[in-house]
Design a protein around this motif. Structure first.
Motif, short mmCIF file in Angstrom:
data_model
loop_
_atom_site.label_atom_id
_atom_site.label_comp_id
_atom_site.label_asym_id
_atom_site.label_seq_id
_atom_site.Cartn_x
_atom_site.Cartn_y
_atom_site.Cartn_z
N ARG A 18 0.84 -1.20 0.00
CA ARG A 18 0.00 0.00 0.00
C ARG A 18 0.87 1.24 0.00
O ARG A 18 1.93 1.28 0.61
N MET A 19 0.38 2.26 -0.68
CA MET A 19 1.07 3.53 -0.74
C MET A 19 0.08 4.63 -0.36
O MET A 19 -1.08 4.60 -0.80
N VAL A 20 0.52 5.57 0.45
CA VAL A 20 -0.31 6.71 0.80
C VAL A 20 -0.17 7.74 -0.32
O VAL A 20 0.94 8.15 -0.66
N LEU A 21 -1.31 8.11 -0.89
CA LEU A 21 -1.29 9.12 -1.94
C LEU A 21 -0.93 10.48 -1.35
O LEU A 21 -1.38 10.81 -0.24
N PRO A 22 -0.14 11.25 -2.05
CA PRO A 22 0.15 12.60 -1.55
C PRO A 22 -1.16 13.37 -1.31
O PRO A 22 -2.09 13.30 -2.12
N ALA A 23 -1.22 14.09 -0.20
CA ALA A 23 -2.45 14.76 0.22
C ALA A 23 -3.01 15.70 -0.85
O ALA A 23 -4.23 15.76 -1.04
N ARG A 86 -9.68 5.50 3.80
CA ARG A 86 -9.82 6.76 4.55
C ARG A 86 -8.50 7.47 4.81
O ARG A 86 -8.46 8.68 5.01
N GLN A 87 -7.42 6.70 4.84
CA GLN A 87 -6.09 7.30 5.05
C GLN A 87 -5.43 7.71 3.73
O GLN A 87 -4.29 8.14 3.72
N GLY A 88 -6.15 7.55 2.63
CA GLY A 88 -5.60 7.93 1.32
C GLY A 88 -4.66 6.89 0.75
O GLY A 88 -3.86 7.19 -0.13
N ARG A 89 -4.77 5.64 1.23
CA ARG A 89 -3.90 4.57 0.75
C ARG A 89 -4.54 3.82 -0.40
O ARG A 89 -5.76 3.61 -0.41
N VAL A 90 -3.69 3.36 -1.32
CA VAL A 90 -4.12 2.45 -2.38
C VAL A 90 -3.15 1.27 -2.38
O VAL A 90 -1.97 1.42 -2.05
N THR A 91 -3.68 0.12 -2.74
CA THR A 91 -2.85 -1.07 -2.85
C THR A 91 -2.38 -1.19 -4.29
O THR A 91 -3.19 -1.15 -5.22
N ILE A 92 -1.08 -1.34 -4.46
CA ILE A 92 -0.52 -1.55 -5.79
C ILE A 92 -0.35 -3.06 -5.95
O ILE A 92 0.39 -3.68 -5.19
N PRO A 93 -1.06 -3.66 -6.90
CA PRO A 93 -0.99 -5.11 -7.08
C PRO A 93 0.45 -5.60 -7.31
O PRO A 93 1.28 -4.88 -7.89
N GLN A 94 0.73 -6.81 -6.84
CA GLN A 94 2.07 -7.38 -6.94
C GLN A 94 2.60 -7.36 -8.37
O GLN A 94 3.76 -7.04 -8.60
N MET A 95 1.76 -7.69 -9.34
CA MET A 95 2.20 -7.72 -10.73
C MET A 95 2.72 -6.35 -11.17
O MET A 95 3.73 -6.25 -11.85
N LEU A 96 2.06 -5.28 -10.74
CA LEU A 96 2.51 -3.94 -11.10
C LEU A 96 3.74 -3.54 -10.30
O LEU A 96 4.63 -2.86 -10.82
#
Length: 146
Positions: A18-23, A86-96
């Motif tokens: 997971r990566m937190v997107l810049p605000a 809610r924390q602005g996180r997205v999961t980047i799939p393993q393949m990517l």
């Protein structure tokens, strides 16, 4: 609403990918986004609406052209839609993550209608290699720019 993504940020990937997107980008991506393979082994992140706009433009491209089909296949087969938590996180799939060589250190750059996610070491290398060309190409890339 179209958005212009600008700037450079250095979020980290957690152990779950997971990566937190810049605000500053979150309001433009909170309704959904699409992450897909980019060029030069980075990832492209589009707001859902922008990705749909791009996909609609492809409807008019000739699928009889092999290069068009190849590009669409690679671009679309690697696409994943996400909604930030809610924390602005997205999961980047393993393949990517594998495609882009992402580990913990990431660099997110604004690239106009999209964000690009780079492995920080790869971004640093790319930037160093591209800098000399950048300083001499403005007239070739965008006539009348300077």
């Amino acid at each position: 609403m179209r958005v212009l993504f600008l700037g450079t940020h250095t979020p980290k990937l957690d152990d779950k990918g997971r990566m937190v997107l810049p605000a500053k980008y979150r309001p433009h991506l909170e309704r959904g986004l699409v992450i897909t393979r980019g060029q030069e082994n980075c990832l492209y992140v589009y707001a859902q609406e922008e990705f749909e706009r791009q996909a609609m433009q492809w409807q008019s491209t000739p699928t009889t052209n092999r290069k068009v089909r190849d590009y669409q296949r690679l671009f679309l087969s690697g696409a994943y839609d996400e909604v930030p938590d809610r924390q602005g996180r997205v999961t980047i799939p393993q393949m990517l993550r594998d495609y882009a060589g992402l580990s913990t250190e990431c660099t997110v750059i604004g690239a106009g209608n999209r964000l690009e996610v780079w492995d920080t070491a790869r971004w640093t290398d790319y930037l160093a290699a591209a800098e000399e060309d950048y300083s001499t190409q403005s007239e070739e890339v965008v006539p009348g720019l300077m």
